[in-house]
Design an enzyme around this catalytic site. Sequence first.
Site, PDB file in Angstrom:
ATOM      1  N   LYS A 288       7.794 -34.022  60.840  1.00  0.00           N
ATOM      2  CA  LYS A 288       7.271 -33.355  62.050  1.00  0.00           C
ATOM      3  C   LYS A 288       6.208 -34.156  62.800  1.00  0.00           C
ATOM      4  CE  LYS A 288       8.078 -28.586  60.641  1.00  0.00           C
ATOM      5  NZ  LYS A 288       7.543 -27.233  60.590  1.00  0.00           N
TER       6      LYS A 288
ATOM      7  N   ASP B 181       6.736 -23.512  66.102  1.00  0.00           N
ATOM      8  CA  ASP B 181       6.321 -22.855  64.849  1.00  0.00           C
ATOM      9  C   ASP B 181       5.218 -21.815  65.083  1.00  0.00           C
ATOM     10  OD1 ASP B 181       8.054 -24.175  63.082  1.00  0.00           O
ATOM     11  OD2 ASP B 181       6.701 -25.871  62.866  1.00  0.00           O
TER      12      ASP B 181
END
Length: 278
Positions: free
Chosen positions: A66, A102
Amino acid sequence: MGKLFGLIGHPVGHSMSPFMHNDQFANLGIDGHYHAFDVHPKDLEAAIQGIRVLGISGFNITIPHKVNVIQYLDEVDEEAKQIGAVNTVVNKNGKLIGYNTDGKGFVVSLMQLAGDSVLHKKMLLVGAGGAARGIYITLARLGVQHIDIANRTVEKANELIASCSFPITSNALSIIEAEKNLFNYEIIINTTSVGMSPQTGMIPIDLKNMKAGTILSDIIYNPIETKWLKLGRSLGGVVQNGVGMFVGQGALAFELWTGQKPDFKGMEKIVRTQLGGN
Ligand code: ATR
């Protein structure tokens, strides 16, 4: 010709994203397919190059890529930049643009449980790692006034607070300090991996000083209800597991790729079924 979407991570064998997205493509009549690709960290750059060459329309990024993926993208949106991590990429006419869904996915699921007023409540975040960062920055950006952060390593909580450019009042606490004053909080969020399978016997923070009615949200979904949530429920807490956040981040990614809102409840159902819940 159908469009291809995917997930890049290592490992990805247990990912539920393909079930969730392919089900929505079918339900909405979209000619698309989502596939999970296991990419070793040493191959990340080549994989992103492959995505460009093959013209893959969009993809998710998961652990451990990420942060590292950012250097290979053409643009990163403001929120993902602040968080310092990307979990969703859109291929816009050959340009790879990174987003982070997220934190927003978490907030969407929290609001589904408790309404928009959650943004006015006093919160405690347990943990100060990558997941905490996405949630903290997103909540601060949305205008939440007070979030304390408790972490095993207090210094990391201090660093997270110092890195946030949005106006917010926050204290970094040890787990013991937070446990003593737990009655101060209306929402407590576990962002650590404590309690996740296979270490299901552990809890991230004790709850004996919690007020009844406190919202307890655990981002873990394996097991579907952690020991911590079970304890919280028995003490009168309103509990939420990590399925909502997982579905929330996926639903927002789906919308970025297709411009269509997927069926959140349908996605939640398929994930619960995959997890062996109901
Ligand atoms: P993620 O990206 O999933 O958030 P991470 O960045 O490694 O993963 O962060 C893990 C978080 O869980 C951290 O807050 C970590 O605490 P430390 O900063 O002290 O390492 C917390 N954590 C993990 N295992 C833990 C344990 N056994 N006890 C307490 N906290 C733990």
